[in-house]
Design a protein around this motif. Sequence first.
Motif, short mmCIF file in Angstrom:
data_model
loop_
_atom_site.label_atom_id
_atom_site.label_comp_id
_atom_site.label_asym_id
_atom_site.label_seq_id
_atom_site.Cartn_x
_atom_site.Cartn_y
_atom_site.Cartn_z
N ARG A 113 0.83 -1.21 0.00
CA ARG A 113 0.00 0.00 0.00
C ARG A 113 0.86 1.26 0.00
N MET A 114 2.00 1.19 0.70
CA MET A 114 2.89 2.36 0.70
C MET A 114 3.40 2.67 -0.70
N VAL A 115 3.73 1.64 -1.48
CA VAL A 115 4.18 1.86 -2.85
C VAL A 115 3.06 2.50 -3.66
N MET A 116 1.85 1.93 -3.58
CA MET A 116 0.71 2.49 -4.33
C MET A 116 0.55 3.98 -4.06
N CYS A 149 1.41 7.49 -6.38
CA CYS A 149 0.30 8.37 -6.78
C CYS A 149 0.49 9.80 -6.28
N LEU A 150 1.18 9.95 -5.16
CA LEU A 150 1.35 11.29 -4.59
C LEU A 150 2.52 12.05 -5.21
N ALA A 151 3.34 11.35 -5.98
CA ALA A 151 4.58 11.97 -6.49
C ALA A 151 4.31 13.23 -7.31
N LEU A 157 -8.98 2.67 -10.43
CA LEU A 157 -7.70 2.87 -9.74
C LEU A 157 -6.75 3.73 -10.56
N PRO A 158 -5.93 4.54 -9.89
CA PRO A 158 -4.86 5.27 -10.59
C PRO A 158 -3.89 4.27 -11.24
N ASP A 159 -3.26 4.67 -12.29
CA ASP A 159 -2.37 3.76 -13.02
C ASP A 159 -1.28 3.12 -12.17
N PRO A 160 -0.60 3.88 -11.28
CA PRO A 160 0.47 3.22 -10.52
C PRO A 160 -0.07 2.11 -9.60
#
Lengths: 176, 176, 176, 176, 176, 176
Positions: free
Chosen positions: D53-56, D60-62, D144-147
């Motif tokens: 979940r941290m990766v997801m 997305c926040l980048a 869902l967002p792409d990442p």
Amino acid sequence: MTRGFYIGRFQPYHRGHHRVIEQIAAEVDELVVGIGSADQSHTLDNPFTAGERMVMITKCLADLDLVTYVVPIEDINRNSVWVSHVQAMSPTFDVAYSNNPLVIRLFEESNIDVHQSPMFEREQLEGTTIRDRMRQDEDWRELLPDPVVATIEEINGITRIQHVADTDKSGRADPE
Amino acid sequence: MTRGFYIGRFQPYHRGHHRVIEQIAAEVDELVVGIGSADQSHTLDNPFTAGERMVMITKCLADLDLVTYVVPIEDINRNSVWVSHVQAMSPTFDVAYSNNPLVIRLFEESNIDVHQSPMFEREQLEGTTIRDRMRQDEDWRELLPDPVVATIEEINGITRIQHVADTDKSGRADPE
Amino acid sequence: MTRGFYIGRFQPYHRGHHRVIEQIAAEVDELVVGIGSADQSHTLDNPFTAGERMVMITKCLADLDLVTYVVPIEDINRNSVWVSHVQAMSPTFDVAYSNNPLVIRLFEESNIDVHQSPMFEREQLEGTTIRDRMRQDEDWRELLPDPVVATIEEINGITRIQHVADTDKSGRADPE
Amino acid sequence: MTRGFYIGRFQPYHRGHHRVIEQIAAEVDELVVGIGSADQSHTLDNPFTAGERMVMITKCLADLDLVTYVVPIEDINRNSVWVSHVQAMSPTFDVAYSNNPLVIRLFEESNIDVHQSPMFEREQLEGTTIRDRMRQDEDWRELLPDPVVATIEEINGITRIQHVADTDKSGRADPE
Amino acid sequence: MTRGFYIGRFQPYHRGHHRVIEQIAAEVDELVVGIGSADQSHTLDNPFTAGERMVMITKCLADLDLVTYVVPIEDINRNSVWVSHVQAMSPTFDVAYSNNPLVIRLFEESNIDVHQSPMFEREQLEGTTIRDRMRQDEDWRELLPDPVVATIEEINGITRIQHVADTDKSGRADPE
Amino acid sequence: MTRGFYIGRFQPYHRGHHRVIEQIAAEVDELVVGIGSADQSHTLDNPFTAGERMVMITKCLADLDLVTYVVPIEDINRNSVWVSHVQAMSPTFDVAYSNNPLVIRLFEESNIDVHQSPMFEREQLEGTTIRDRMRQDEDWRELLPDPVVATIEEINGITRIQHVADTDKSGRADPE
């Protein structure tokens, strides 16, 4: 000297509990009142903290002519050690009072004397009923001793129950 | 109405503790006495169970003209939530009494008023001294209120301390 | 894409840690920085909370040209599952960086590649030295990156360390 | 400087969460995103580990113009200390964002400012819907967002969900 | 039918333990061998996992003419419930064998018959001696039964001990 | 040498379990039988303690020509570390036997070989059926090996199940 042990969750302490304790008071010299699930609070089934329940009970017992100990008992989630856990947290006792079949069974397997009576049976129904009435803020005061009503009003207990009743049934603070 | 909170391990409750409580009694209407490390027992540093300590304290407080609550507090081993844990297990309080620097710090970071006094400082020394005397069964009675002496004798507390003092210092029931 | 994992307690994050990360940055595309003993705080050895350490580290890493993840890792007190615990809390990684013999051993028994370097050895000494200087409020700022100094001053970290340093060595909030 | 706190379980992080964060971004300078139930994984309701979940979320926040902290929060199963637990694991924050009634109640009892908005309400429904679609491998990517899609495909997340969905509802690895 | 209970940490199981069991075998029909601190491993004092210790013991007991049960017992860190914990994890037993003063005390307070003998006393010394020799890889084989030597060599136990012996004494995987 | 691992809750061990083990016995040289939820007992779903289940299983396996290890496995309530937990408590094994989808998934994610067979499927149904029959004390003996019947009668297991079946479904000793 005879010391009794009576355990409940007391969410909240109500007139049914009080009648049971008055009955027990005739049979013992001292009474330990165990507050079960002491670590649980802020859910529909367990709205009040151990500290709040301790105030309710202590205020209600003040008028009884009986030495009492009010003991919060945290859940230990392991039935096989539950009796030892209770015995370590509580003053020693000679007889336990309960109508919960599991509690009775666990005490009996540890060779502890357990008393039950028809009167106890009304407890559980009343607990659920009272919390339902609180959720709708309807006629809950009449089922509780006055010091309990005062405590609940002081901590805005009704608002708390109404808030947490809206939460998902897991009752934990982890939203989707 | 002012309610105070005073915490100790009370292993055992001794005359030093009692003098502190008498002093606090002059400042508050109600007092919560928290029994720390309630889950620990049967070690040299923590010989008595929470239930045994509750009896000692309750018997000693009976003569005080003060509403008191005796609350066992299990260790939670996470300093950052310790104050919340105490607040959930205890009736609400207005002021905490302690001379333990960590306790003071944690309460202060939570904006809770803390009182300390030179008198409290004698507590710790006395606790260690008393347990040392008990281990050698020498002159320990004079440092304890009478109901505490009675409780310890009833549970064969001196024998227990002498037994566990021989165990390795981990204080746990796991022999080599 | 190569992702590395570097774990420390970062009590506090200091220039030695930062040099190690700069060195690792040359070898990986992304780096996970694990904050060990995330549940511990308010002791002399572990003065800062996980959240406070996360701020220190994130501010210091902002200038690096490296994708970083800062992950608090609570103690699990069971060495045999520690690697799985880390793997569940962290983004997957290809190589771990550590000089701690136990950490190296545990990763190796799980067939995870571990890198060590002479440079890492200075870490431990520096951590103890820095906390000692903080306790005496002497020359600690020069050993820390500027954002760490700012964080510690904002939370009155020096006062906290001095307070808890006076507590008995158990580091827990349970006075005699 | 204003720092906000937004908590969810993010199983998985979806477009609804992302819209909420975009909305919050207009009100704060920094945002802490708390990953609730960080210790849970491999069940139908909590399929992904905290690390996954941290990766997801981080990916997305980048692109947001916002300093963010992503903080896994393990369950502590004791509502009365949950706020302190969150505060210790997270950078300090000025305002919490939530629509979960229990979370709101707990923050309010700790005098923490809580914001809610109608927009948040769609979150919970969407989480359940998405996991249902994943279980049947139907049309889940569009929510869902792409990442996040990329992360789930990389870890074979759909197969995992389909496997654990067949398990008994206790969601634990203890077969009959 | 008489069933005995003998507990140790067995880090590792050595000739001293084996002689004690041979002695007990003459007094009972069945024997439970409890592996204490079953959840601990990879430290200097507790190098081997419960599973590794179970193999050592089972292989050594195979030749005895005695029905045996080998039971890992995880630490419960609460002396007051330790006996109940043991009783739940173990087949029922009539007599316990121990020379550990705390174990003896706890069993006696639960009215369980405890046997001790001078022979047991050599256990503790030998455990420490053996681990010291392992750390230096000197003459440790002669103190252990052959199947224990084989198990330790198969798992590269000596290397493990030497690695973890270099770690700080907390014995946990959380480097500075 | 091939060692297999077979896990169940064995509440109680029945003829279906025994047939599965006989089948596995043809494929391995040694077998570890893991007793899941070893810390649970005295509920309708988990009536028997780990120790009671260990006796049932050990007595039934005595006639098999197979080296066996019976290992209680306490719940760890964290799927991501469950495999490591099992591996630490158990002798190492080459192949796991299970039909539980979550167990299969967890082992596969850890690259452990898992075998399943249609025969295993009957297990779960039989467990529930047997406990239902026990609750009503009807025809349960025919589904169990003789040593299991003997163990259950010796501990008054039927009475225990009937008692706890009356308790509220939380299965914990905390009455209203």
